[in-house]
Design an enzyme around this catalytic site. Sequence first.
Site, PDB file in Angstrom:
ATOM      1  N   TYR A  24      -8.491 -13.290   1.940  1.00  0.00           N
ATOM      2  CA  TYR A  24      -8.672 -13.029   3.380  1.00  0.00           C
ATOM      3  C   TYR A  24      -8.739 -14.287   4.237  1.00  0.00           C
ATOM      4  CZ  TYR A  24      -9.633  -8.367   1.591  1.00  0.00           C
ATOM      5  OH  TYR A  24      -9.518  -7.162   0.952  1.00  0.00           O
ATOM      6  N   HIS A  81      -8.434   3.531   3.302  1.00  0.00           N
ATOM      7  CA  HIS A  81      -7.948   4.153   2.067  1.00  0.00           C
ATOM      8  C   HIS A  81      -8.705   5.427   1.703  1.00  0.00           C
ATOM      9  CE1 HIS A  81      -5.968   0.325   1.758  1.00  0.00           C
ATOM     10  NE2 HIS A  81      -7.115  -0.323   1.605  1.00  0.00           N
ATOM     11  N   ASP A  88      -8.808  11.761  11.398  1.00  0.00           N
ATOM     12  CA  ASP A  88      -8.951  12.881  12.344  1.00  0.00           C
ATOM     13  C   ASP A  88      -9.322  12.379  13.734  1.00  0.00           C
ATOM     14  OD1 ASP A  88      -8.291  14.735  10.412  1.00  0.00           O
ATOM     15  OD2 ASP A  88     -10.368  15.307   9.969  1.00  0.00           O
ATOM     16  N   HIS A 101      -4.066  -5.400   9.121  1.00  0.00           N
ATOM     17  CA  HIS A 101      -4.723  -5.889   7.899  1.00  0.00           C
ATOM     18  C   HIS A 101      -4.447  -7.376   7.734  1.00  0.00           C
ATOM     19  CE1 HIS A 101      -5.493  -1.788   6.421  1.00  0.00           C
ATOM     20  NE2 HIS A 101      -4.296  -1.507   6.906  1.00  0.00           N
TER      21      HIS A 101
HETATM   22  C1  DQA Z   1      -8.064  -5.101   4.497  1.00  0.00           C
HETATM   23  C2  DQA Z   1      -7.376  -4.562   3.242  1.00  0.00           C
HETATM   24  C3  DQA Z   1      -8.212  -3.439   2.628  1.00  0.00           C
HETATM   25  O1  DQA Z   1      -7.569  -2.939   1.458  1.00  0.00           O
HETATM   26  C4  DQA Z   1      -9.588  -3.928   2.254  1.00  0.00           C
HETATM   27  O2  DQA Z   1     -10.376  -2.850   1.785  1.00  0.00           O
HETATM   28  C5  DQA Z   1     -10.254  -4.669   3.341  1.00  0.00           C
HETATM   29  C6  DQA Z   1      -9.477  -5.543   4.196  1.00  0.00           C
HETATM   30  C7  DQA Z   1      -7.308  -6.308   5.063  1.00  0.00           C
HETATM   31  O3  DQA Z   1      -7.578  -6.669   6.211  1.00  0.00           O
HETATM   32  O4  DQA Z   1      -6.473  -6.908   4.379  1.00  0.00           O
HETATM   33  O5  DQA Z   1     -11.487  -4.620   3.470  1.00  0.00           O
HETATM   34  O6  DQA Z   1      -8.072  -4.082   5.485  1.00  0.00           O
END
Ligand code: DQA
Length: 151
Positions: A24, A81, A88, A101
Amino acid sequence: MAKPIHVLSGPNLNLLGVREPEIYGRETLADIQARCEARAKGLGCSIVFRQSNHEGELIDWVQQARTEASALVINPAGYGHTSVALLDALKTLDIPIVECHLSNPAARETFRRKTYVSLAATGIVSGFGGASYELAVEAAAGLIGATGASA
Ligand code: DQA
């Protein structure tokens, strides 16, 4: 005054900078907020930037965006996920929704390849680290017709 773009971040994103930085990055959420604010300003719009670890709070904020936002950018994090309830809520919006993301979930574990949020999203930006948020704000601004600061 045009309504702001609401930018929502889900669980564990408050730990950006220290949470799995190899995935990240080292930027904090505050750093990303500053980037988004600067980008929005350059585009002549404003943002409301919020993070929560709680599904219900995120849903409350999505509902608030129905009347208070011009567009929504959302990084649902893990809830993307799992949360039908978040989907909704998103489906009640008539404004553009940009899913965002930091990583590219499609290139990671199988369980990350599906996000419920995508079913409601106008478009998705993923895989560019903190820049994903900036690009998402730019995309949202484009969808609401904000393309440059007024003089
Ligand atoms: C995320 C990707 C998701 O799979 C993960 O659960 C995150 C961060 C991303 O920003 O890459 O918490 O949303």
